[in-house]
Structure formats: C-alpha cells, structure tokens
Design a protein around this motif. Structure first.
Motif, short mmCIF file in Angstrom:
data_model
loop_
_atom_site.label_atom_id
_atom_site.label_comp_id
_atom_site.label_asym_id
_atom_site.label_seq_id
_atom_site.Cartn_x
_atom_site.Cartn_y
_atom_site.Cartn_z
N ALA A 144 -1.13 -15.68 12.42
CA ALA A 144 -1.49 -14.51 11.62
C ALA A 144 -1.90 -13.34 12.50
CB ALA A 144 -2.62 -14.88 10.67
N GLU A 145 -1.82 -13.50 13.84
CA GLU A 145 -2.30 -12.44 14.73
C GLU A 145 -1.43 -11.20 14.68
OE1 GLU A 145 -1.32 -15.33 17.30
OE2 GLU A 145 -2.77 -16.36 16.07
N GLN A 146 -0.15 -11.36 14.39
CA GLN A 146 0.73 -10.20 14.41
C GLN A 146 0.35 -9.25 13.30
OE1 GLN A 146 4.68 -11.67 14.08
NE2 GLN A 146 4.80 -12.21 16.24
N SER A 147 0.17 -7.99 13.65
CA SER A 147 -0.15 -7.00 12.65
C SER A 147 0.94 -5.95 12.62
CB SER A 147 -1.50 -6.34 12.95
OG SER A 147 -1.43 -5.66 14.17
N GLY A 148 0.80 -5.04 11.68
CA GLY A 148 1.76 -3.95 11.60
C GLY A 148 2.89 -4.27 10.66
N GLY A 149 2.68 -4.85 9.56
CA GLY A 149 3.66 -5.17 8.54
C GLY A 149 4.88 -4.27 8.55
N THR A 150 5.63 -4.30 7.55
CA THR A 150 6.86 -3.55 7.47
C THR A 150 6.60 -2.22 6.78
OG1 THR A 150 8.07 -5.62 7.27
CG2 THR A 150 9.20 -3.63 6.55
N SER A 151 7.10 -1.14 7.35
CA SER A 151 7.03 0.18 6.70
C SER A 151 8.45 0.59 6.37
CB SER A 151 6.42 1.23 7.61
OG SER A 151 5.04 1.01 7.74
N ALA A 152 8.64 1.13 5.21
CA ALA A 152 9.99 1.57 4.83
C ALA A 152 9.89 2.68 3.81
CB ALA A 152 10.78 0.40 4.23
N GLU A 153 10.82 3.60 3.88
CA GLU A 153 10.91 4.64 2.86
C GLU A 153 11.50 4.00 1.62
OE1 GLU A 153 10.09 7.74 2.30
OE2 GLU A 153 9.27 8.11 4.27
N ASP A 154 11.17 4.52 0.49
CA ASP A 154 11.76 4.06 -0.77
C ASP A 154 13.26 4.29 -0.73
OD1 ASP A 154 11.90 5.20 -4.07
OD2 ASP A 154 11.68 3.14 -3.45
N ARG A 155 13.98 3.36 -1.24
CA ARG A 155 15.47 3.48 -1.22
C ARG A 155 15.95 4.13 -2.47
NH1 ARG A 155 14.93 -2.15 0.82
NH2 ARG A 155 14.75 -1.78 3.01
N ASN A 199 8.10 -1.63 -13.51
CA ASN A 199 8.66 -1.83 -14.84
C ASN A 199 8.66 -3.33 -15.10
OD1 ASN A 199 10.52 -2.41 -16.97
ND2 ASN A 199 11.36 -0.36 -16.73
N MET A 200 7.79 -3.77 -16.00
CA MET A 200 7.65 -5.20 -16.24
C MET A 200 8.81 -5.79 -17.02
SD MET A 200 3.62 -5.40 -16.74
CE MET A 200 3.52 -3.77 -17.42
N LEU A 201 9.56 -4.97 -17.73
CA LEU A 201 10.72 -5.48 -18.47
C LEU A 201 11.86 -5.82 -17.53
CD1 LEU A 201 10.77 -3.08 -21.56
CD2 LEU A 201 10.02 -5.46 -21.48
N THR A 202 12.08 -4.96 -16.53
CA THR A 202 13.21 -5.16 -15.62
C THR A 202 12.81 -5.79 -14.30
OG1 THR A 202 12.96 -2.98 -14.59
CG2 THR A 202 14.33 -3.10 -16.60
N GLY A 203 11.50 -5.77 -13.97
CA GLY A 203 11.05 -6.26 -12.67
C GLY A 203 11.28 -5.25 -11.56
N GLN A 204 11.72 -4.05 -11.90
CA GLN A 204 12.00 -3.01 -10.90
C GLN A 204 10.70 -2.39 -10.40
OE1 GLN A 204 15.07 -2.16 -9.70
NE2 GLN A 204 14.01 -0.84 -8.26
N VAL A 205 10.60 -2.25 -9.07
CA VAL A 205 9.45 -1.62 -8.43
C VAL A 205 9.96 -0.43 -7.65
CG1 VAL A 205 7.61 -1.89 -6.73
CG2 VAL A 205 8.22 -3.80 -8.23
N THR A 206 9.29 0.72 -7.83
CA THR A 206 9.64 1.91 -7.08
C THR A 206 8.37 2.43 -6.44
OG1 THR A 206 11.30 2.45 -8.75
CG2 THR A 206 10.68 4.20 -7.23
N SER A 207 8.43 2.73 -5.16
CA SER A 207 7.25 3.27 -4.49
C SER A 207 7.68 4.16 -3.34
CB SER A 207 6.34 2.14 -4.00
OG SER A 207 7.05 1.26 -3.15
N GLY A 208 6.77 5.02 -2.92
CA GLY A 208 7.07 5.92 -1.82
C GLY A 208 8.07 6.98 -2.21
N GLY A 209 8.83 7.43 -1.24
CA GLY A 209 9.84 8.43 -1.50
C GLY A 209 9.30 9.83 -1.35
N ALA A 248 0.84 -1.19 0.00
CA ALA A 248 0.00 0.00 0.00
C ALA A 248 0.88 1.24 0.00
CB ALA A 248 -0.91 0.01 1.22
N GLY A 249 0.39 2.29 -0.62
CA GLY A 249 1.11 3.56 -0.67
C GLY A 249 0.39 4.52 -1.59
N GLU A 250 0.99 5.65 -1.83
CA GLU A 250 0.39 6.66 -2.70
C GLU A 250 0.80 6.52 -4.15
OE1 GLU A 250 -2.04 9.01 -2.29
OE2 GLU A 250 -2.30 7.78 -0.51
N ARG A 251 1.96 5.91 -4.40
CA ARG A 251 2.43 5.78 -5.78
C ARG A 251 3.30 4.54 -5.89
NH1 ARG A 251 6.62 7.75 -9.37
NH2 ARG A 251 5.67 8.40 -11.35
#
Length: 181
Positions: A170-181, A141-151, A134-137
């Motif tokens: 499955a009780e643990q919530s709060g997945g991983t949050s990270a800034e785009d690298r 890229n399907m050719l390279t498999g590169q994913v960019t999000s956040g930032g 989940a995120g705003e953007r």
C-alpha cells in the motif's frame, strides 16, 4: 492497461438517497425509521414549498448518517422528488450491504429522486475500502450506472483503486489522474 469499472468507487453515491436503490445502499436501512434533527425547520403542511432544515442538520436511518449545514427537501405527490444537502462540507456515511463502509463529503449533494441522478459539487471526496474518488464535480446516474466527473471548468479527477488482494503493498501513492472523457 486494465479497464476500470467506474461504478465500483461510485456506487456509494447512492447512499445519499434517503430512498436509495437497494443494490447500492444497505437495503435494510430503507425499512428503518428516519430520524432528523436540525436547529430550525421551515415547511408547508401541504408540501407546496420545499422543506428547509438548517442549523446543523443530522439525518440518520439505520447505518446512514448524513450531516449538513442545510437540507432542502422537495415533495411532489406526497413523495420526495429532490433532496439537497449543503455544508462546509456536507458529509455522508453508510455501511453497504456487503458490510463495507462508505464516506462522502462535498459542499453540495443534490439528488434528483425522480430522475435518479445525484450531483456532488465542491471538494468532492468519496472513500470506501476498494478506492477513492475526488474532484470538483461528480454526476452519477443510478438508472444507467453512468458516472461523469471532471472535464471543462470542473477540475481534474483523482481516483485510487486498491488491488483486490489486500496483502498488496500500500506504500505506492499518487493514484490515477485523468481528464473526463
């Protein structure tokens, strides 16, 4: 800490492609008839202007089900070169080749067919059994498999990756949050 392959939760993005890459979307869907329904269509017979569909757009092809308030399809050389779905939200559902379901929602889903790049913007949420993103953007890229999000100015990215062992708690919530690298 184990490295995470970002393509796993994002491979589902390719489902938006009405001509999706066979490895990512249900390959048999590409050989099915495509049914489009909308309240209004505006297009040129020669393809000199984008086809604009509005008034509750529904596109289905095999297991693919896409819905939007508006769709814009640009044709070049007799083939789609760009597909944009706009909604509040636009939704996409498809069954993948392995039988698993995929759901995606965003305010805008913009697929550049020529470059094979998909950009989802506005309250993006992608769900499949192995996890969510989940995120705003999100740019995929399907050719390279590169994913960019956040930032910068794109908000934070939220990911949850489920363990391979389905019997894990499955009780643990709060997945991983990270800034785009």
């Amino acid at each position: 800490m184990t490295a995470i392959d970002p393509r796993k939760p994002l491979a589902v993005l390719a489902a938006l492609l009405l001509a999706a890459t066979p490895a990512l979307a249900r390959q048999s869907d590409r050989n099915q008839p495509m049914d489009i329904e909308a309240g209004h269509a505006d297009y040129s017979v020669d393809g000199s202007a984008p086809t604009i569909l509005s008034g509750g757009v529904s596109i289905s092809q095999g297991t693919l089900d896409a819905r939007a308030d508006r769709a814009e399809v640009t044709i070049r050389g007799g083939e789609p070169s760009r597909v944009v779905l706009i909604g509040s939200p636009a939704t996409l559902r498809q069954q993948m080749d392995d039988g698993s379901p995929m759901d995606a929602v965003a305010t805008r889903m913009d697929y550049d067919v020529t470059r094979e790049v998909m950009v989802l913007t506005g309250n993006v949420r992608i769900e499949q059994p192995r996890g969510t993103l989940a995120g705003e953007r999100v740019v995929y890229n399907m050719l390279t498999g590169q994913v960019t999000s956040g930032g910068q100015d794109s908000g934070r990215v939220r990911m949850r990756i489920m363990p391979r062992n389905s019997s894990a708690p499955a009780e643990q919530s709060g997945g991983t949050s990270a800034e785009d690298r």
